[in-house]
Design an enzyme around this catalytic site. Sequence first.
Site, PDB file in Angstrom:
ATOM      1  N   LYS A  53      11.225   1.179  10.338  1.00 18.28           N
ATOM      2  CA  LYS A  53      11.719   1.610  11.661  1.00 18.28           C
ATOM      3  C   LYS A  53      12.531   0.516  12.351  1.00 18.28           C
ATOM      4  CE  LYS A  53       7.275   0.209  11.851  1.00 18.28           C
ATOM      5  NZ  LYS A  53       5.961   0.499  11.336  1.00 18.28           N
ATOM      6  N   VAL A 112       9.206   7.102  11.287  1.00 15.40           N
ATOM      7  CA  VAL A 112       8.622   7.535  12.558  1.00 15.40           C
ATOM      8  C   VAL A 112       7.407   8.415  12.304  1.00 15.40           C
ATOM      9  CG1 VAL A 112       9.063   8.616  14.796  1.00 15.40           C
ATOM     10  CG2 VAL A 112      10.962   7.672  13.493  1.00 15.40           C
ATOM     11  N   LYS A 141      10.475   3.289  17.159  1.00 12.32           N
ATOM     12  CA  LYS A 141      10.381   4.718  16.794  1.00 12.32           C
ATOM     13  C   LYS A 141      11.042   5.594  17.853  1.00 12.32           C
ATOM     14  CE  LYS A 141       6.118   3.718  14.312  1.00 12.32           C
ATOM     15  NZ  LYS A 141       4.667   3.541  14.506  1.00 12.32           N
ATOM     16  N   ALA A 163      10.403  -3.325  -7.931  1.00 20.59           N
ATOM     17  CA  ALA A 163      10.688  -4.751  -7.781  1.00 20.59           C
ATOM     18  C   ALA A 163       9.936  -5.286  -6.575  1.00 20.59           C
ATOM     19  CB  ALA A 163      12.190  -4.983  -7.611  1.00 20.59           C
ATOM     20  N   ALA A 191      12.021  20.309  -6.201  1.00 17.17           N
ATOM     21  CA  ALA A 191      13.271  19.529  -6.210  1.00 17.17           C
ATOM     22  C   ALA A 191      14.284  20.119  -7.189  1.00 17.17           C
ATOM     23  CB  ALA A 191      12.978  18.083  -6.587  1.00 17.17           C
ATOM     24  N   THR A 206       0.820  -1.216   0.000  1.00 15.73           N
ATOM     25  CA  THR A 206       0.000   0.000   0.000  1.00 15.73           C
ATOM     26  C   THR A 206       0.857   1.271   0.000  1.00 15.73           C
ATOM     27  OG1 THR A 206      -0.171  -0.187   2.382  1.00 15.73           O
ATOM     28  CG2 THR A 206      -2.028  -1.009   1.120  1.00 15.73           C
ATOM     29  N   VAL A 207       1.972   1.268   0.733  1.00 17.58           N
ATOM     30  CA  VAL A 207       2.780   2.499   0.763  1.00 17.58           C
ATOM     31  C   VAL A 207       3.415   2.744  -0.596  1.00 17.58           C
ATOM     32  CG1 VAL A 207       4.754   3.653   1.820  1.00 17.58           C
ATOM     33  CG2 VAL A 207       3.205   2.311   3.246  1.00 17.58           C
ATOM     34  N   GLY A 224      -0.391   4.746   7.077  1.00 21.11           N
ATOM     35  CA  GLY A 224      -1.293   4.870   5.942  1.00 21.11           C
ATOM     36  C   GLY A 224      -0.485   5.164   4.690  1.00 21.11           C
ATOM     37  N   GLY A 245       4.775   8.288  10.470  1.00 18.53           N
ATOM     38  CA  GLY A 245       4.198   8.408   9.129  1.00 18.53           C
ATOM     39  C   GLY A 245       4.378   9.777   8.495  1.00 18.53           C
TER      40      GLY A 245
HETATM   41  N1  HSE Z   1       1.679  -0.342  13.263  1.00 18.50           N
HETATM   42  C1  HSE Z   1       2.080   1.022  13.239  1.00 18.50           C
HETATM   43  C2  HSE Z   1       1.087   1.821  14.074  1.00 18.50           C
HETATM   44  C3  HSE Z   1       2.123   1.537  11.845  1.00 18.50           C
HETATM   45  O1  HSE Z   1       0.071   1.265  14.483  1.00 18.50           O
HETATM   46  O2  HSE Z   1       1.347   2.980  14.349  1.00 18.50           O
HETATM   47  C4  HSE Z   1       3.045   2.679  11.642  1.00 18.50           C
HETATM   48  O3  HSE Z   1       4.365   2.404  11.957  1.00 18.50           O
END
Ligand code: HSE
Length: 427
Positions: A102, A129, A202, A43, A33, A13-14, A299, A131
């Site tokens: 992380k 850290v 984190k 990949a 930039a 997803t990311v 997310g 998001g």
């Molecule tokens: N599992 C992590 C959270 C996702 O719930 O914050 C982000 O690192």
Amino acid sequence: MDPLRIGIAGLGTVAQGLLEILHANSSEITRRAGRSLSVVRVASRSPKPSVDLGTADFSTDLSTLHDADIDVVVELIGGEDTALQLVRDAMAHKQSVVTANKAIIARHGNELVADAGREGVMLGFEAAVAGGVPIVNALTRGMVGNRVQWIAGIINGTSNYILTAMADHGSTFAAALQEAQGLGYAEADPAFDVEGVDAAHKLTILAALAFDTDFRFDAVYTEGITHITTEDIEYARELGYAIKHLGIARSSQDGIEARVHPCLIPRNCMLANVDDVMNAVLVHADAAGPTLYYGAGAGARPTASAVIADLVAMARGDAVDFKVGGADHGALNMEQVETAYYLRVPSLDEPGVFARVATILSEHAISIEGAIQRERAVHVDTSASWVPIIILTHRVREHVMTSALKAVQALPEIVGEIMRIRVEQLD
Ligand code: HSE
């Protein structure tokens, strides 16, 4: 200028969020930039034909990311071993690396920062850290003129979601965890979330950046939320507190303390109002004073936003040159850490028990700030009726509280395990 040529490892997803935002915001990103960001290869072990890769080609072989036409490898596969090897290989091939991982930064960051310096490449981990919250940038650039005194953060969205659901809706732990998993925030193994390991990863990173120390994952005291009950949340509320899962790192003359655990914090402080899956990091520094960074901690799009911040910095040639390990502050053992405490002591519903508990605390020089004792039993089982005695204490070192509670637990009137939760005023 030539485009920055990017290879992405992973197509989850990311990675999909990254492709989407690089495409949607390409004119802004290119302008800022000073050159375009071009994804030349993706990949992943599992192809996803439905995902639009734009002009990038696709391979199921991660090693193709080390081809000479790729400047930066973006590691979005997660996990530890394969990701770590990919990052090491990229640097050995003189490729810069952006990672959202992380675990590998917390556990291998010292080696990876050194590798980046030796190979003359850049390393970015803003996405590792909180998001989309640009806390790595804030600490390494915005706050660079400060001495940071302490940091306290809600840095695991899953735990925050569970505690919020228990507090606001009386949800059970299990039901709340299931909801959080449905939102896609939880780690593949949710024990990492609810046992505090993800937050400890984190916090390791935040502490290294804030205090210029090594990454010291092993020195982080780690406790999760699995033992927190709605009963404790209710008592905390009655006393004017919320229960949150915090990562706290503090610098003192004794050394750097770093700890992850549930915590009572005043209900009127800002962190107490960070709910659901949101993250927030409060930084107390000598020049700027308190600053608060709040936002989505995970997310696809928020994490992609953080990855792009690193990519743009690399495209401009001004990525952060991390100075971790420069300071020689030692790590403070948890036994030496001083906090206040919330105690829930299940005791027989008999006269004099509170006095006996208070006497033991006083013998250990622990003073009581407040207490709740119900007049009648709230728990009745077949053998006896019992009441929870709720006590808030003043600050005391952890090892003193541990030995006091050992003595309290040994009283014949104590009918179950004593619950202790640390209390922070965050001022
Ligand atoms: N599992 C992590 C959270 C996702 O719930 O914050 C982000 O690192």
